[in-house]
Design a protein around this motif. Sequence first.
Motif, PDB file in Angstrom:
ATOM      1  N   PHE A 178       0.815  -1.213   0.000  1.00 36.80           N
ATOM      2  CA  PHE A 178       0.000   0.000   0.000  1.00 36.80           C
ATOM      3  C   PHE A 178       0.849   1.263   0.000  1.00 36.80           C
ATOM      4  N   GLY A 179       2.026   1.177   0.568  1.00 33.26           N
ATOM      5  CA  GLY A 179       2.930   2.318   0.600  1.00 33.26           C
ATOM      6  C   GLY A 179       4.330   1.842   0.900  1.00 33.26           C
ATOM      7  N   GLU A 180       5.318   2.641   0.513  1.00 35.06           N
ATOM      8  CA  GLU A 180       6.710   2.254   0.735  1.00 35.06           C
ATOM      9  C   GLU A 180       7.615   3.468   0.666  1.00 35.06           C
ATOM     10  N   THR A 181       8.879   3.279   0.982  1.00 32.56           N
ATOM     11  CA  THR A 181       9.834   4.359   0.814  1.00 32.56           C
ATOM     12  C   THR A 181      10.097   4.570  -0.667  1.00 32.56           C
ATOM     13  N   ILE A 182      10.278   5.824  -1.052  1.00 34.49           N
ATOM     14  CA  ILE A 182      10.591   6.113  -2.449  1.00 34.49           C
ATOM     15  C   ILE A 182      12.092   6.294  -2.662  1.00 34.49           C
ATOM     16  N   ASP A 183      12.867   6.174  -1.576  1.00 32.71           N
ATOM     17  CA  ASP A 183      14.322   6.253  -1.735  1.00 32.71           C
ATOM     18  C   ASP A 183      15.013   5.222  -0.849  1.00 32.71           C
ATOM     19  N   MET A 184      15.423   5.599   0.345  1.00 28.49           N
ATOM     20  CA  MET A 184      16.124   4.647   1.204  1.00 28.49           C
ATOM     21  C   MET A 184      15.209   4.079   2.275  1.00 28.49           C
ATOM     22  N   ALA A 185      15.551   2.893   2.738  1.00 28.52           N
ATOM     23  CA  ALA A 185      14.803   2.273   3.830  1.00 28.52           C
ATOM     24  C   ALA A 185      15.129   2.960   5.145  1.00 28.52           C
ATOM     25  N   ILE A 186      14.222   2.850   6.106  1.00 27.62           N
ATOM     26  CA  ILE A 186      14.451   3.521   7.386  1.00 27.62           C
ATOM     27  C   ILE A 186      15.682   2.960   8.098  1.00 27.62           C
ATOM     28  N   GLY A 187      15.906   1.653   7.984  1.00 29.10           N
ATOM     29  CA  GLY A 187      17.081   1.070   8.628  1.00 29.10           C
ATOM     30  C   GLY A 187      18.373   1.604   8.033  1.00 29.10           C
ATOM     31  N   ASN A 188      18.390   1.791   6.726  1.00 27.02           N
ATOM     32  CA  ASN A 188      19.559   2.365   6.063  1.00 27.02           C
ATOM     33  C   ASN A 188      19.774   3.805   6.522  1.00 27.02           C
ATOM     34  N   CYS A 189      18.691   4.547   6.693  1.00 20.86           N
ATOM     35  CA  CYS A 189      18.780   5.918   7.203  1.00 20.86           C
ATOM     36  C   CYS A 189      19.406   5.933   8.589  1.00 20.86           C
ATOM     37  N   PHE A 190      18.967   5.022   9.454  1.00 19.00           N
ATOM     38  CA  PHE A 190      19.552   4.914  10.789  1.00 19.00           C
ATOM     39  C   PHE A 190      21.034   4.551  10.707  1.00 19.00           C
ATOM     40  N   ASP A 191      21.356   3.612   9.816  1.00 20.75           N
ATOM     41  CA  ASP A 191      22.755   3.204   9.667  1.00 20.75           C
ATOM     42  C   ASP A 191      23.632   4.385   9.257  1.00 20.75           C
ATOM     43  N   ARG A 192      23.121   5.190   8.342  1.00 24.71           N
ATOM     44  CA  ARG A 192      23.896   6.328   7.852  1.00 24.71           C
ATOM     45  C   ARG A 192      24.107   7.368   8.961  1.00 24.71           C
ATOM     46  N   LEU A 193      23.076   7.583   9.770  1.00 25.53           N
ATOM     47  CA  LEU A 193      23.243   8.515  10.896  1.00 25.53           C
ATOM     48  C   LEU A 193      24.275   7.972  11.882  1.00 25.53           C
ATOM     49  N   ALA A 194      24.215   6.676  12.146  1.00 23.63           N
ATOM     50  CA  ALA A 194      25.175   6.063  13.067  1.00 23.63           C
ATOM     51  C   ALA A 194      26.605   6.258  12.567  1.00 23.63           C
ATOM     52  N   ARG A 195      26.808   6.169  11.251  1.00 22.22           N
ATOM     53  CA  ARG A 195      28.144   6.403  10.696  1.00 22.22           C
ATOM     54  C   ARG A 195      28.569   7.848  10.892  1.00 22.22           C
ATOM     55  N   LEU A 196      27.638   8.793  10.677  1.00 19.01           N
ATOM     56  CA  LEU A 196      27.959  10.212  10.867  1.00 19.01           C
ATOM     57  C   LEU A 196      28.364  10.494  12.309  1.00 19.01           C
ATOM     58  N   LEU A 197      27.686   9.815  13.247  1.00 19.02           N
ATOM     59  CA  LEU A 197      27.966  10.034  14.672  1.00 19.02           C
ATOM     60  C   LEU A 197      29.055   9.109  15.205  1.00 19.02           C
ATOM     61  N   LYS A 198      29.600   8.251  14.307  1.00 23.41           N
ATOM     62  CA  LYS A 198      30.654   7.287  14.676  1.00 23.41           C
ATOM     63  C   LYS A 198      30.204   6.366  15.811  1.00 23.41           C
ATOM     64  N   LEU A 199      28.944   5.915  15.743  1.00 25.44           N
ATOM     65  CA  LEU A 199      28.429   4.991  16.740  1.00 25.44           C
ATOM     66  C   LEU A 199      28.890   3.570  16.430  1.00 25.44           C
ATOM     67  N   SER A 200      28.932   2.740  17.442  1.00 26.70           N
ATOM     68  CA  SER A 200      29.335   1.349  17.273  1.00 26.70           C
ATOM     69  C   SER A 200      28.301   0.591  16.441  1.00 26.70           C
ATOM     70  N   ASN A 201      28.775  -0.374  15.678  1.00 28.49           N
ATOM     71  CA  ASN A 201      27.886  -1.272  14.932  1.00 28.49           C
ATOM     72  C   ASN A 201      27.560  -2.531  15.724  1.00 28.49           C
ATOM     73  N   ASP A 202      27.979  -2.598  16.963  1.00 28.33           N
ATOM     74  CA  ASP A 202      27.753  -3.759  17.817  1.00 28.33           C
ATOM     75  C   ASP A 202      26.723  -3.403  18.892  1.00 28.33           C
ATOM     76  N   PRO A 203      25.584  -4.072  18.999  1.00 23.99           N
ATOM     77  CA  PRO A 203      25.147  -5.191  18.166  1.00 23.99           C
ATOM     78  C   PRO A 203      24.579  -4.750  16.821  1.00 23.99           C
ATOM     79  N   SER A 204      24.109  -3.469  16.732  1.00 23.81           N
ATOM     80  CA  SER A 204      23.646  -2.922  15.464  1.00 23.81           C
ATOM     81  C   SER A 204      23.565  -1.406  15.602  1.00 23.81           C
ATOM     82  N   PRO A 205      23.715  -0.668  14.495  1.00 20.80           N
ATOM     83  CA  PRO A 205      23.603   0.789  14.563  1.00 20.80           C
ATOM     84  C   PRO A 205      22.237   1.242  15.067  1.00 20.80           C
ATOM     85  N   GLY A 206      21.168   0.591  14.579  1.00 24.50           N
ATOM     86  CA  GLY A 206      19.828   0.987  14.979  1.00 24.50           C
ATOM     87  C   GLY A 206      19.587   0.827  16.469  1.00 24.50           C
TER      88      GLY A 206
END
Length: 335
Positions: free
Chosen positions: A149-177
Amino acid sequence: MVVTIGFEGSANKIGIGIIRDGEVLSNPRRTYITPPGEGFQPSATARHHQAHVLDVLQEALDIAKITPDQIDAVCYTKGPGMGAPLVSVAVVARTVAQLWQKPIIGVNHCIGHIEMARLITGADDPTVLYVSGGNTQVIAYSERRYQIFGETIDMAIGNCFDRLARLLKLSNDPSPGYNIEQMAKRGQRLVRFPYVVKGMDVSFSGMLSFIEERLDKWLAGEYTPEDICFSLQETAFAMLVETTERAMAHTGSQEVLICGGVGCNLRLQEMMRIMCEERGAKVFATDERFCIDNGAMIAQAGYVMFKSGVTTPLEDTFCTQRYRTDAVEVTWRDP
């Protein structure tokens, strides 16, 4: 009794699960974790899966106390996902199916999430919010399809969170989100981000660009990293709740099922619960054992497919990175 084994490796997790008539017998997995500030590349992720898949397979069999002769079908993730990791695991699944002389079933990753969440929560005919690193969709079942019925037209929300985590240099353990969720709990100030809902679809790329352009200024001034995480969650989740509620109004549904890796987020579950309570509806969600990518969800989707007479010819056991949820005929549910 029907026993299925599922191989999942579409992203940075290699998981193998075994299902017996709706009972989860085992569900081990390994996660490929990169240093802070880095994402996971397809080739390196595939090498991780190749290095661990046989150990995870043996662990799944040992925990389930199942031998290959007791397994009725081998299931694997056909897509969507990252090409190299998908193929690395599919090769193992094909090999195992031929060695054990078992039928093989290619499973849509998104439908794996939905069927696993339906099994665990008992949701009957819900409106589904599927949120993960690679997918963001609002889904409902109709006419033998899981209709989008609806979806993202560009990036997924998880990818958005991952990208923010990279900008903030957050750990990927156990996950950026997960780490963003923990930081958001300590956020004090709401930063106004772009709120982009277009009909039933959402967009996150503009929000991320907005953050990238201003982040250094914010952090040097009045806002903390915790405030940024808090603001991203509040804005993005509000967009998802709005589109989910609109789909509920269209279908007349009184159930919402949240699945996918981001579905573990307790704030998202809370916001959805508030909306559902106002509508007299119910919200269903699972914890990290089943909402994060795992082999049991592929085994469960394969199980319901197998019970309805579906198997995949060996020559069709390829992978596809773009395998839409609504491309699969749902043979195991009433029309």
